[in-house]
Scaffold this motif. Sequence first.
Motif, PDB file in Angstrom:
ATOM      1  N   GLY A 121      -6.638  11.743  -0.388  1.00  0.00           N
ATOM      2  CA  GLY A 121      -5.849  12.248  -1.504  1.00  0.00           C
ATOM      3  C   GLY A 121      -4.503  11.571  -1.681  1.00  0.00           C
ATOM      4  O   GLY A 121      -3.779  11.877  -2.624  1.00  0.00           O
ATOM      5  N   GLU A 122      -4.161  10.661  -0.807  1.00  0.00           N
ATOM      6  CA  GLU A 122      -2.884   9.950  -0.900  1.00  0.00           C
ATOM      7  C   GLU A 122      -2.966   8.806  -1.910  1.00  0.00           C
ATOM      8  O   GLU A 122      -4.050   8.397  -2.320  1.00  0.00           O
ATOM      9  N   THR A 123      -1.804   8.279  -2.254  1.00  0.00           N
ATOM     10  CA  THR A 123      -1.710   7.128  -3.143  1.00  0.00           C
ATOM     11  C   THR A 123      -1.571   5.865  -2.308  1.00  0.00           C
ATOM     12  O   THR A 123      -0.793   5.823  -1.357  1.00  0.00           O
ATOM     13  N   TYR A 124      -2.343   4.851  -2.678  1.00  0.00           N
ATOM     14  CA  TYR A 124      -2.353   3.556  -1.989  1.00  0.00           C
ATOM     15  C   TYR A 124      -2.086   2.465  -3.022  1.00  0.00           C
ATOM     16  O   TYR A 124      -2.069   2.722  -4.223  1.00  0.00           O
ATOM     17  N   ASN A 125      -1.892   1.258  -2.562  1.00  0.00           N
ATOM     18  CA  ASN A 125      -1.656   0.118  -3.438  1.00  0.00           C
ATOM     19  C   ASN A 125      -2.712  -0.947  -3.226  1.00  0.00           C
ATOM     20  O   ASN A 125      -3.255  -1.079  -2.135  1.00  0.00           O
ATOM     21  N   ILE A 126      -2.921  -1.739  -4.279  1.00  0.00           N
ATOM     22  CA  ILE A 126      -3.604  -3.026  -4.167  1.00  0.00           C
ATOM     23  C   ILE A 126      -2.503  -4.064  -4.318  1.00  0.00           C
ATOM     24  O   ILE A 126      -1.707  -3.991  -5.257  1.00  0.00           O
ATOM     25  N   HIS A 127      -2.426  -5.010  -3.405  1.00  0.00           N
ATOM     26  CA  HIS A 127      -1.472  -6.116  -3.502  1.00  0.00           C
ATOM     27  C   HIS A 127      -2.253  -7.408  -3.668  1.00  0.00           C
ATOM     28  O   HIS A 127      -3.177  -7.686  -2.885  1.00  0.00           O
ATOM     29  N   LEU A 128      -1.886  -8.184  -4.670  1.00  0.00           N
ATOM     30  CA  LEU A 128      -2.490  -9.487  -4.910  1.00  0.00           C
ATOM     31  C   LEU A 128      -1.472 -10.575  -4.606  1.00  0.00           C
ATOM     32  O   LEU A 128      -0.280 -10.420  -4.901  1.00  0.00           O
ATOM     33  N   ARG A 129      -1.961 -11.670  -4.057  1.00  0.00           N
ATOM     34  CA  ARG A 129      -1.117 -12.842  -3.812  1.00  0.00           C
ATOM     35  C   ARG A 129      -1.784 -14.039  -4.476  1.00  0.00           C
ATOM     36  O   ARG A 129      -2.997 -14.171  -4.470  1.00  0.00           O
TER      37      ARG A 129
END
Length: 166
Positions: free
Chosen positions: A88-96
Amino acid sequence: MTDNRRILDDVANTVGDWALVSDQVMGGVSDGKLSHEALQGRMALRLTGHVSTENNGGFLQMARNLGEAGGMDASGYRGLELKVLGNGETYNIHLRTKDVTRPWQSYRHSFAAPDTWTTIKLPFGDFEPHRITSPLDLKSLRRIGIVAIGKAFNADVALSGLHLYR
C-alpha cells in the motif's frame, strides 16, 4: 535487431539481471533484500526491507541495466506497464539515460503498490526530471529502478511484469 519490449517482458525469469542498491553506498543505513518468489500465484521479483532516513539516507532500489553500453531505444513506445504487488505504500520508477551522469539524477514517476496484483501504466511524458535539465531521451534508456525512497518505512514491493507499451 533486439526486440526492446522483450528485454523487459519476463521479470520472473530474469532475476539475475536485477541488483539491490541501498543508501549504504553513500553512508545511509537502510537495509533490504531482493528475492525471487511466488506471491499470490505469480513468480515475482520482491524488494523488502527498512528504509531509514538516518545518516542522510533514505532509499532501497531494485535496478536493472538495459541493452548494451549505449542503452536501449524505447522511443517507439508510450510508456511502461508494471504488474505490481505491495504493502500500500508509494514507490518510484527511476529511469537513467546517457544524459544522466550523477548518481542523484534520474527521471521519476511515483506509483502506489496495493496488496493485490495490479497493472499500472506510466506514460513516459509523465516522468519528472530530478536534478537534471536534459529532457528524457528515450533513444538511450540505460537503467530502470523500482525505488522505495524519501521517508522511513518498511518496503515491500513485488514486480511480476514490466513491459513497454505503444
